[in-house]
Design a protein around this motif. Sequence first.
Motif, short mmCIF file in Angstrom:
data_model
loop_
_atom_site.label_atom_id
_atom_site.label_comp_id
_atom_site.label_asym_id
_atom_site.label_seq_id
_atom_site.Cartn_x
_atom_site.Cartn_y
_atom_site.Cartn_z
N GLU A 184 -39.50 -65.81 12.48
CA GLU A 184 -40.86 -66.26 12.16
C GLU A 184 -41.73 -65.15 11.58
O GLU A 184 -42.78 -65.41 11.01
CB GLU A 184 -41.55 -66.82 13.41
CG GLU A 184 -40.90 -68.05 14.00
CD GLU A 184 -39.87 -67.69 15.07
OE1 GLU A 184 -39.52 -68.59 15.86
OE2 GLU A 184 -39.43 -66.52 15.11
N LEU A 185 -41.30 -63.87 11.75
CA LEU A 185 -42.04 -62.73 11.24
C LEU A 185 -41.20 -62.05 10.16
O LEU A 185 -40.13 -61.50 10.45
CB LEU A 185 -42.36 -61.73 12.35
CG LEU A 185 -43.42 -62.13 13.37
CD1 LEU A 185 -43.46 -61.13 14.52
CD2 LEU A 185 -44.79 -62.20 12.71
N HIS B 146 -55.54 -65.85 14.65
CA HIS B 146 -55.71 -66.85 13.60
C HIS B 146 -55.81 -68.26 14.18
O HIS B 146 -56.47 -69.12 13.58
CB HIS B 146 -54.58 -66.71 12.58
CG HIS B 146 -54.51 -65.32 12.00
ND1 HIS B 146 -55.57 -64.79 11.29
CD2 HIS B 146 -53.57 -64.36 12.09
CE1 HIS B 146 -55.25 -63.54 10.94
NE2 HIS B 146 -54.05 -63.26 11.41
N ARG B 147 -55.19 -68.50 15.34
CA ARG B 147 -55.46 -69.77 16.03
C ARG B 147 -56.91 -69.84 16.45
O ARG B 147 -57.57 -70.87 16.35
CB ARG B 147 -54.56 -69.92 17.28
CG ARG B 147 -53.11 -70.17 16.97
CD ARG B 147 -52.39 -70.89 18.09
NE ARG B 147 -52.58 -70.32 19.41
CZ ARG B 147 -51.94 -69.25 19.88
NH1 ARG B 147 -51.07 -68.62 19.10
NH2 ARG B 147 -52.16 -68.81 21.10
N PHE B 148 -57.43 -68.71 16.94
CA PHE B 148 -58.84 -68.63 17.33
C PHE B 148 -59.74 -68.99 16.15
O PHE B 148 -60.64 -69.84 16.26
CB PHE B 148 -59.14 -67.21 17.82
CG PHE B 148 -60.60 -66.87 17.93
CD1 PHE B 148 -61.36 -67.31 19.00
CD2 PHE B 148 -61.21 -66.09 16.95
CE1 PHE B 148 -62.72 -66.98 19.09
CE2 PHE B 148 -62.55 -65.75 17.04
CZ PHE B 148 -63.31 -66.20 18.12
N ARG B 149 -59.49 -68.40 14.99
CA ARG B 149 -60.35 -68.64 13.83
C ARG B 149 -60.22 -70.08 13.34
O ARG B 149 -61.19 -70.69 12.91
CB ARG B 149 -60.00 -67.66 12.72
CG ARG B 149 -60.49 -66.24 13.01
CD ARG B 149 -60.01 -65.24 12.00
NE ARG B 149 -60.66 -63.94 12.20
CZ ARG B 149 -60.23 -62.80 11.68
NH1 ARG B 149 -59.15 -62.79 10.93
NH2 ARG B 149 -60.89 -61.68 11.91
N HIS C 291 -50.57 -70.12 12.98
CA HIS C 291 -50.72 -70.78 14.28
C HIS C 291 -50.03 -70.00 15.39
O HIS C 291 -50.35 -70.14 16.57
CB HIS C 291 -50.15 -72.20 14.22
CG HIS C 291 -50.42 -73.01 15.44
ND1 HIS C 291 -51.68 -73.47 15.77
CD2 HIS C 291 -49.59 -73.42 16.45
CE1 HIS C 291 -51.62 -74.13 16.91
NE2 HIS C 291 -50.36 -74.13 17.34
N LEU C 292 -49.06 -69.14 15.02
CA LEU C 292 -48.33 -68.37 16.02
C LEU C 292 -49.08 -67.12 16.46
O LEU C 292 -48.68 -66.48 17.44
CB LEU C 292 -46.95 -67.96 15.46
CG LEU C 292 -46.01 -69.11 15.07
CD1 LEU C 292 -44.74 -68.57 14.46
CD2 LEU C 292 -45.70 -69.99 16.28
N HIS D 62 -53.75 -56.86 24.68
CA HIS D 62 -52.67 -55.94 24.28
C HIS D 62 -51.86 -56.60 23.18
O HIS D 62 -51.58 -57.79 23.23
CB HIS D 62 -51.75 -55.64 25.48
CG HIS D 62 -52.40 -54.80 26.53
ND1 HIS D 62 -52.48 -53.42 26.44
CD2 HIS D 62 -53.01 -55.14 27.69
CE1 HIS D 62 -53.12 -52.96 27.51
NE2 HIS D 62 -53.45 -53.97 28.29
N LEU D 63 -51.48 -55.81 22.17
CA LEU D 63 -50.64 -56.35 21.10
C LEU D 63 -49.24 -56.61 21.65
O LEU D 63 -48.56 -55.67 22.11
CB LEU D 63 -50.58 -55.38 19.92
CG LEU D 63 -49.91 -55.92 18.65
CD1 LEU D 63 -50.42 -55.19 17.42
CD2 LEU D 63 -48.39 -55.81 18.69
N THR D 64 -48.80 -57.84 21.62
CA THR D 64 -47.47 -58.18 22.10
C THR D 64 -46.84 -59.21 21.17
O THR D 64 -47.52 -60.10 20.65
CB THR D 64 -47.50 -58.77 23.53
OG1 THR D 64 -48.35 -59.91 23.55
CG2 THR D 64 -47.98 -57.76 24.54
N VAL D 65 -45.53 -59.05 20.96
CA VAL D 65 -44.73 -60.05 20.27
C VAL D 65 -43.69 -60.52 21.26
O VAL D 65 -42.91 -59.69 21.78
CB VAL D 65 -44.05 -59.47 19.02
CG1 VAL D 65 -43.21 -60.53 18.32
CG2 VAL D 65 -45.08 -58.89 18.07
#
Length: 875
Positions: free
Chosen positions: A73-74, A95-98, A90-91, A8-11
């Motif tokens: 940060e956004l 992109h951390r996965f990649r 990194h947040l 789920h998209l979450t911030v």
Amino acid sequence: MRVQLLGHLTVEGVSLTDRQRRLLAALLLEPGRAVPQSRLLSAIWDDDLPTGPEVALRTQVFRLRKALKDVPELAVTTVGQTYSIEVDPHLVDLHRFRRLVAEARTLPDPALLESALELWQDDALRDLPGTPLWNGVRAALGYERRAVQDEFDAAGKTVAAPAQVPHQLPAAIPGFTGRDDQLRELADRSGTVLITAIDGIAGVGKTALALHFGHSEVARFPDGRLYVNLRGFDPQDRPLAPSDVLTQFLRALGVKAQHVPLGEAEQSKLYRSLMADRRMLVLLDNAAHADQVRPLLPGGSSTCLITSRNRLVDLDAVPLFLDVMTEQEAVALLRRVLGDDIDLAAARELARLCGYLPLALRIAAANAGEFLADTVADLREQNRLAALVIDDDEQAAVRAAFDLSYLALDDEHRTLFRRLGLLAGLDFTAESAAALAEGSLDVLHAANLVEQPQPGRYRLHDLLRLYAFGRAQTDDSAQAREQALDRLHRWYLDATYTAALSIAPEKMLLERGTEVPLPSSAADWLDNERANVVAVAAQAPGRVRYLLLDRMHTYLKIGRHTAEQVAMAESALETATAANDEQGLQVGHLGIAAGHASSGRLRQAADILTESLRTAWPEARVRLLHVLGDVLREEGDVDRALACYTESSELTAAIGLDDMLASQYFSLGTTCWMQNRLEESLRYLMKAHELAAAHGRHYYSMFYLAVCGGTLRDLGRYEEAADNLSRFIVEAREQNMTAHLSSALSDLATVHTAMGEHELAAQHGEEALTLARDMGDPAFEADVRVALGALAVRRGQPEAAAEHLDRAVAAAREAGYRHAEAAALIARRTVPDVLQGLTIARTSGYRLLEHKALKVLAEIHPDHEFYARQAAQIG
């Protein structure tokens, strides 16, 4: 603050509306990039666009910014008529996965793949609507996840696949005699054995014993034998650091240069993993202390022999203490060297005078020949004189034997011998020795004062090296030694300059040198002398250090000799920092950045180069901008890369470096091709061709004309493309430029495929593949297999197509080569594959591939009209 897309998209700590979530997701897929307005509109409203869509989009952006006001940060920024989001990648879990996957492929390290997979909470963006755009994104990300899962499942099986078993042992000592008890003890041992001498006596034959055992017990080590001289007692060079050795060992074990980690801990971990199931011999010669060898211990079923003058009491190893020879063994050795009919009484006397030390015996025997009695008399006098100088010196016998042989030389060869003690590096050649003094190495070799492990290359036993160094200190003035080293440094500067001109004639160098004849091709000479150049640079004055690095830069970068590049750069930076030498600092930082880039640490490389630009003078700025462009392009930031190349070329022209402009235009042309700006690409490449021709660089003028072939092909001008490529291929064959030849043949194969000339395409493609595989470069192989895969698709050969394209994807991932990975995925022509290729193309700025992917999706995707519209918008 964390952002989750892989589920789920979450911030963290933020509540968003449905439309804000869609907008944010579209921006977060490509952080730091201006996302096309049409894509943002489709992400929010699909085809049901509101009246006044641009105003509606601005409203949604305003609301999203308001929702994120407490999340510094956004930051959503305006870029022309559209928007981007600034966030530390990194947040964001995607992109951390990649990044973890990229690092895992660089090291390689399966644990990083596992960490990457653990970031997935569920299907990516599962709570966003089921529109064609979001379904396509989810499918592409899902395929990306499955591909990494497949890699993780197969990890450990293909980290290294050496083409041959390494056999690194130097030649055994001829006429080895005795030591039967010690050889039996070694045969009974496994694990780690420390071969050292009783009371630390040097010259007792530790290395000779280890080498004889390694050569005589080949069947015990079916997976090979590794060797290194750790130089623990070298008078000139620093002892080798474990990281230096691990780099060599990992390469010998089949790890590609780009996969060798930079850190010692990571190197040692990978080394032990690769050695775990192997039965090998590892010989660590001349160790200074336990910390030097501990990271090099292989474990598993392998045997490690360590030789040292020290006892290394804190090392977990079985000691094997070696004493001097018995009289019987010593006489037997002399009979092996001088013949069975020698005077036994004189032989026994010679053995006693040499202290029963094998090295002293061999040196004395080489000097004696048929005059054994005279040698005994001379040596008796030498020993008596040595004893008057130093009482109870256990090395008196060795030094006396050395003195006898040294004094038997004429003045010219004495000078040559002692100057060899000044050399840094593992070995030397007639050319490097000639820079120090006149004389023949063959004369020294006949006297057993130098060894010749292979034709054309020589070395000194470590005791002889120490003796020669001492003689140079006493027999030469400080000025004579300094002048000899100056000549050596000048020779290496000129030789590396000559090699650099051969490999990359259009690369900018800090300073011109003098071209000198090399004993082999530039590439072969550099391969053979690489370790010596690194050692010379570490010993040399500061300016010589960074000039050597400057001239070695392209070779080290192309070959991904990361450890050597970083070592030379750190050495240059050390002296440049102390002297506040701006040139040295710039070259050193450039070397460090290249090391990071070669290891896949592109962001660190870009940061170093960007910082260096702050203080760069114009010529340095030209070079830094060009290298930064290369890094950004490899990182996938093609727009910024193009900006760097543009500024670099404009500055090059402004300061009058016209002979360097061709390579600048070449980079601009190839980057415009990636961006689907084909007419601009052709103009730049033709400028490069014309400039190279004007400056008399015929080969490179033809090379740039050949590169036009790819652009002409994509413009549909097939005949011109084929003509350019065919003419260059003749040149590349004559010059034996394998990499260029492979690339040109691959491009020609794609041209003939487009023309429907499948037999010619297959012929050129197969030759290109053979060359790429011979080079062992996965990036070249990936490109060629993409071409062959596309040909097989055209010929209706699905099995052949699948094999080529599967291998292309694997090779591209091994090399970290995103462009070829995307091209191969698109060529597979399945919806999940093409969607993944489209994602890579979009996030990397490969607009030509993005257009190709959209055109394929317009043919095969159920919602083909949507993708046809998108293709038309960027076509």
